[in-house]
Enzyme design. Structure first.
Site, PDB file in Angstrom:
ATOM      1  N   LYS A  72       8.571  69.255  73.928  1.00 23.81           N
ATOM      2  CA  LYS A  72       9.337  68.680  75.032  1.00 23.81           C
ATOM      3  C   LYS A  72      10.617  68.053  74.509  1.00 23.81           C
ATOM      4  CE  LYS A  72       9.142  64.923  78.298  1.00 23.81           C
ATOM      5  NZ  LYS A  72       8.486  63.743  78.701  1.00 23.81           N
ATOM      6  N   LYS A 119       7.613  65.426  70.992  1.00 24.09           N
ATOM      7  CA  LYS A 119       8.469  64.962  72.082  1.00 24.09           C
ATOM      8  C   LYS A 119       9.698  64.306  71.469  1.00 24.09           C
ATOM      9  CE  LYS A 119       8.537  61.722  75.965  1.00 24.09           C
ATOM     10  NZ  LYS A 119       7.729  60.891  76.853  1.00 24.09           N
TER      11      LYS A 119
HETATM   12  C1  PBG Z   1       7.120  59.000  79.802  1.00 23.22           C
HETATM   13  C2  PBG Z   1       7.720  60.328  80.093  1.00 23.22           C
HETATM   14  C3  PBG Z   1       9.066  60.720  80.137  1.00 23.22           C
HETATM   15  C4  PBG Z   1       9.088  62.040  80.574  1.00 23.22           C
HETATM   16  C5  PBG Z   1       7.768  62.425  80.738  1.00 23.22           C
HETATM   17  N1  PBG Z   1       6.937  61.365  80.415  1.00 23.22           N
HETATM   18  C6  PBG Z   1      10.316  59.953  79.946  1.00 23.22           C
HETATM   19  C7  PBG Z   1      10.690  59.355  78.675  1.00 23.22           C
HETATM   20  O1  PBG Z   1      10.044  59.563  77.651  1.00 23.22           O
HETATM   21  O2  PBG Z   1      11.653  58.608  78.729  1.00 23.22           O
HETATM   22  C8  PBG Z   1      10.318  62.856  80.812  1.00 23.22           C
HETATM   23  C9  PBG Z   1      10.166  63.991  81.749  1.00 23.22           C
HETATM   24  C10 PBG Z   1      11.422  64.557  82.277  1.00 23.22           C
HETATM   25  O3  PBG Z   1      12.549  64.203  81.879  1.00 23.22           O
HETATM   26  O4  PBG Z   1      11.293  65.426  83.149  1.00 23.22           O
HETATM   27  N2  PBG Z   1       7.200  58.533  78.534  1.00 23.22           N
END
Ligand code: PBG
Length: 325
Positions: free
Chosen positions: A248, A195
């Site tokens: 992601k 991520k």
């Molecule tokens: C929580 C999380 C996030 C997303 C999914 N789980 C946000 C982040 O890490 O700031 C992002 C999903 C999206 O942008 O659609 N940590």
């Protein structure tokens, strides 16, 4: 193969030829639909940067899950916005928390759809970080205990799968140990393995009210410049017992998706995140591109790159297009 003996245009001459030789088939079976749950009743609050997506109270979430099921979407993933936030994310762990309540309601009223929960505390902390702060830093191992407890509480409410997204080292292992010890050895884990610290989460943070109050997420989420490191991150998740791995965001990271598909033999998910959704919606509202075609092209590209599962806010719309054929 050489021109003029080989003429690739021969098999593009009409739609039936194109259907016969099409290499990637997008299917409703590929989709997971993210939902935002808030407290209250009859709440359906639009998220300005995500047209068509709403913050929904539990009563309305059930209806949206039922619509997803009716469209043939196999699963939803839930994000919760609690009433109160604090330093320790205590609302994330209570049995009548927002997610726990939503899971129980969906399981009771729409039993035949997978309910997946996001396991991260950024929506629950007053500072908006994905971990517990100690000495001004996000403390990895303290956070693992909280994440593990949170996952157990989701499983107890009936979650079909948990998805840790905090990017703490060892989070998949911590959840696996916790779940097994609590008797939830059959609940799978979908790890947000690679991520990235991405600008494309902007609209989500508005939707989930989870923007960090200070600093950024770069000390735990990955540097967008790194591909080898993504492979190391995914390797760790596999070793710690992930059942599904994830990359992601999706669209700016198709190279990582392709490499992960080649190097690992677990089901691979890609998260088509909020900013990827917002940019297509915005351009389409301005009349700058055909939103429906762009949506289908992007989803097909993510699958072509190697994703087996696509988490996307487009899930219902794309399901309708696929149904129409
Ligand atoms: C929580 C999380 C996030 C997303 C999914 N789980 C946000 C982040 O890490 O700031 C992002 C999903 C999206 O942008 O659609 N940590």
């Amino acid at each position: 193969m050489q021109f003029p003996q080989y003429r690739p245009r021969r098999l593009r001459r009409n739609e039936n030829f194109r259907r016969l030789v099409r290499e990637t088939q997008l299917s409703v079976n590929d989709f997971i639909y993210p939902l935002f749950v808030v407290t209250g009743k009859k709440v359906k609050k639009p998220i300005p940067s995500m047209p068509g997506i709403f913050q929904l109270s539990v009563d309305n979430i059930v209806g949206e899950a039922a619509r997803a099921k009716e469209l043939g979407i196999p699963g939803v993933i839930l994000f919760g916005i609690p009433e109160k936030k604090d330093e320790m994310a205590s609302q994330a762990l209570i049995d009548d928390g927002i997610i726990q309540t939503a899971v129980r309601e969906i399981k009771a009223k729409v039993p035949d759809i997978l309910v997946i929960t996001d396991v991260c505390i950024c929506e629950y902390t007053s500072h908006g970080h994905c971990g517990i702060i100690e000495n001004g830093e996000v403390a990895n191992d303290t956070t693992l205990e909280v994440l593990s407890e949170m996952a157990i509480s989701h499983a107890r409410a009936g979650a079909d799968m948990v998805a840790p997204s905090a990017m703490m080292d060892g989070q998949v292992g911590a959840l696996r140990d916790g779940l097994d010890e609590a008797g939830f050895e059959s609940v799978p884990i979908m790890g947000y393995s690679a991520k990235f610290a991405s600008s494309f989460y902007g609209p989500f943070r508005e939707a989930a009210e989870s923007a960090p109050a200070f600093g950024d997420r770069k000390s735990y989420q990955m540097d967008p410049a790194n591909c080898d490191e993504a492979i190391r991150e995914i390797t760790l998740d596999v070793q710690e017992g992930a059942d599904i791995i994830m990359v992601k965001p999706a669209l700016p990271y198709l190279d990582i998706i392709r490499r992960a598909k080649e190097e690992f033999d677990l089901p691979l998910a890609a998260y088509n995140v909020s900013g990827e959704f917002a940019m297509i919606k915005a351009a389409s509202q301005l009349g700058w591109l055909d939103g429906e075609r762009a949506m289908m092209e992007v989803l097909t590209a993510i699958k072509r790159a190697g994703a087996d599962i696509i988490i996307t806010y487009f899930a219902p719309e794309a399901a309708e297009v696929l149904r129409r054929g």
